[in-house]
Design an enzyme around this catalytic site. Sequence first.
Site, PDB file in Angstrom:
ATOM      1  N   TRP A  59       0.837  -1.218   0.000  1.00 51.95           N
ATOM      2  CA  TRP A  59       0.000   0.000   0.000  1.00 51.95           C
ATOM      3  C   TRP A  59       0.858   1.248   0.000  1.00 51.95           C
ATOM      4  O   TRP A  59       0.569   2.216  -0.701  1.00 51.95           O
ATOM      5  CB  TRP A  59      -0.984  -0.013   1.175  1.00 51.95           C
ATOM      6  CG  TRP A  59      -2.073  -1.012   0.929  1.00 51.95           C
ATOM      7  CD1 TRP A  59      -2.288  -2.170   1.597  1.00 51.95           C
ATOM      8  CD2 TRP A  59      -3.068  -0.964  -0.111  1.00 51.95           C
ATOM      9  NE1 TRP A  59      -3.350  -2.852   1.043  1.00 51.95           N
ATOM     10  CE2 TRP A  59      -3.845  -2.140   0.008  1.00 51.95           C
ATOM     11  CE3 TRP A  59      -3.370  -0.057  -1.125  1.00 51.95           C
ATOM     12  CZ2 TRP A  59      -4.912  -2.411  -0.858  1.00 51.95           C
ATOM     13  CZ3 TRP A  59      -4.425  -0.331  -1.986  1.00 51.95           C
ATOM     14  CH2 TRP A  59      -5.182  -1.497  -1.846  1.00 51.95           C
TER      15      TRP A  59
ATOM     16  N   ASP B 217      -1.161   6.552   6.468  1.00 55.81           N
ATOM     17  CA  ASP B 217      -2.307   5.784   5.979  1.00 55.81           C
ATOM     18  C   ASP B 217      -2.682   4.803   7.091  1.00 55.81           C
ATOM     19  O   ASP B 217      -1.983   3.818   7.319  1.00 55.81           O
ATOM     20  CB  ASP B 217      -1.914   5.037   4.701  1.00 55.81           C
ATOM     21  CG  ASP B 217      -3.047   4.157   4.164  1.00 55.81           C
ATOM     22  OD1 ASP B 217      -4.100   4.070   4.823  1.00 55.81           O
ATOM     23  OD2 ASP B 217      -2.864   3.558   3.085  1.00 55.81           O
TER      24      ASP B 217
ATOM     25  N   LYS C 193     -12.880  -0.866   7.094  1.00 51.90           N
ATOM     26  CA  LYS C 193     -12.261  -1.912   7.922  1.00 51.90           C
ATOM     27  C   LYS C 193     -12.662  -1.711   9.386  1.00 51.90           C
ATOM     28  O   LYS C 193     -13.386  -2.512   9.946  1.00 51.90           O
ATOM     29  CB  LYS C 193     -10.752  -1.899   7.739  1.00 51.90           C
ATOM     30  CG  LYS C 193     -10.372  -2.153   6.272  1.00 51.90           C
ATOM     31  CD  LYS C 193      -8.972  -1.750   5.970  1.00 51.90           C
ATOM     32  CE  LYS C 193      -8.701  -1.603   4.498  1.00 51.90           C
ATOM     33  NZ  LYS C 193      -8.878  -2.807   3.690  1.00 51.90           N
TER      34      LYS C 193
HETATM   35  C1  LIG Z   1      -3.521   0.257   4.082  1.00 50.95           C
HETATM   36  C2  LIG Z   1      -4.456   0.480   2.938  1.00 50.95           C
HETATM   37  N1  LIG Z   1      -4.354   1.605   2.226  1.00 50.95           N
HETATM   38  C3  LIG Z   1      -5.171   1.858   1.182  1.00 50.95           C
HETATM   39  C4  LIG Z   1      -6.151   0.974   0.808  1.00 50.95           C
HETATM   40  C5  LIG Z   1      -7.034   1.299  -0.371  1.00 50.95           C
HETATM   41  O1  LIG Z   1      -8.250   1.724   0.114  1.00 50.95           O
HETATM   42  P1  LIG Z   1      -9.461   2.115  -0.833  1.00 50.95           P
HETATM   43  O2  LIG Z   1      -9.941   0.864  -1.444  1.00 50.95           O
HETATM   44  O3  LIG Z   1     -10.413   2.763   0.124  1.00 50.95           O
HETATM   45  O4  LIG Z   1      -8.961   3.075  -1.850  1.00 50.95           O
HETATM   46  C6  LIG Z   1      -6.312  -0.209   1.527  1.00 50.95           C
HETATM   47  C7  LIG Z   1      -7.383  -1.148   1.129  1.00 50.95           C
HETATM   48  O5  LIG Z   1      -7.452  -2.274   1.465  1.00 50.95           O
HETATM   49  C8  LIG Z   1      -5.438  -0.459   2.611  1.00 50.95           C
HETATM   50  O6  LIG Z   1      -5.552  -1.586   3.317  1.00 50.95           O
END
Ligand SMILES: Cc1ncc(COP(=O)(O)O)c(C=O)c1O
Length: 360
Positions: free
Chosen positions: A102, A172, A196
Amino acid sequence: MKRVVNFSAGPATLPFEVLQQVQAELLDWQGSGMSVMEMSHRDKEFMSIAQAAEADLREVAGIPANYKVLFLQGGATGQFSFIPMNLLRGKQSVDFVLTGDWGKKAAKEAARYAKVNVAASSEADKFTHIPDRAGWKLDPNAAYVHVTSNETIHGVEFAADPDTGAVPLVADMSSNILSKPFDVSKYGLIYAGAQKNIGPAGVTIVIVRDDLIGQTLPNTPGIFDYKQMADNESMLNTPPCFAWYVSGLVFKWIKANGGLKAIGERNAKKAELLYGYIDAQDFYKNPVAKADRSRMNVPFVLANAELDADFLKGAKAAGLNGLKGHRSVGGMRASIYNAMTLEGVQQLVDYMKEFARTRG
Ligand SMILES: Cc1ncc(COP(=O)(O)O)c(C=O)c1O
């Protein structure tokens, strides 16, 4: 009705009591004669829902008054771009500490707007630990330092809020926000997709220190501009009303369950139960350094990958859902967010034991 024990990484299990309340007020929210889905976001009913959600989040997370709380759309992925658009503030570069996929995705988007300096990365070790803080090569002129406080795919989590000195820290927190006490004042900006630990997909929370906003890149669209959104209480356009409302109920649920301290203690117990079992035998393995293991996402592999499909089939039959690992790493992953109960984790451990006994 039979509900599964849901280990999905997101969208993920929500507190049962919250779902019951949503069900009870679905057709007529508190005598309004309407569902929250049908209300104008400008009506006093929805304004009260929105304001209560923000106030409860501020209380639960201890958010200082000089931080704005925004309820946005576009997911955490949208923030990968909106953050550099808003936070470069005339600077040229940003620092990233990479501890999983991520963070890599966030860095790739940021590179469209700024020079990205990878201050530290554990990629060479397949993201199985957090790089030692002493080795981070931070640039004092960077606009901010970006970390992913919990890497959902690799199951790697910062045990404590990192310290980046005077350079604003951006985190994040999509997959561990509100899972334990955290010190908002250590961060310039915190962001998290809701799906989540907070509520339904569709709303993204941004908590940002107010002196960092208002200097967006030229041509930044208004709805991506934190200052415009803050000035309009996240209602420059129609917000994700229903997801915002359910998130507000989850904040109340956290308060009713003892706040972040109690939630954090419960999460620690759940994680200890699962890692304790994984470490006590040889059939299942988790590759992450013990000090950096996630309390939210527990990846594990079976000694024999040919048994993966049978493991998942048996789990499903036992009412255990969402255990397949992310496609990029394979194996299994149990996501044990706030709404997962200790009993749910115990059911998983019991199933794992039985599977290892009969198939190992
Ligand atoms: C740590 C992290 N960042 C970003 C995201 C992406 O999130 P979104 O689908 O809301 O764009 C996720 C999704 O699982 C994630 O676990």
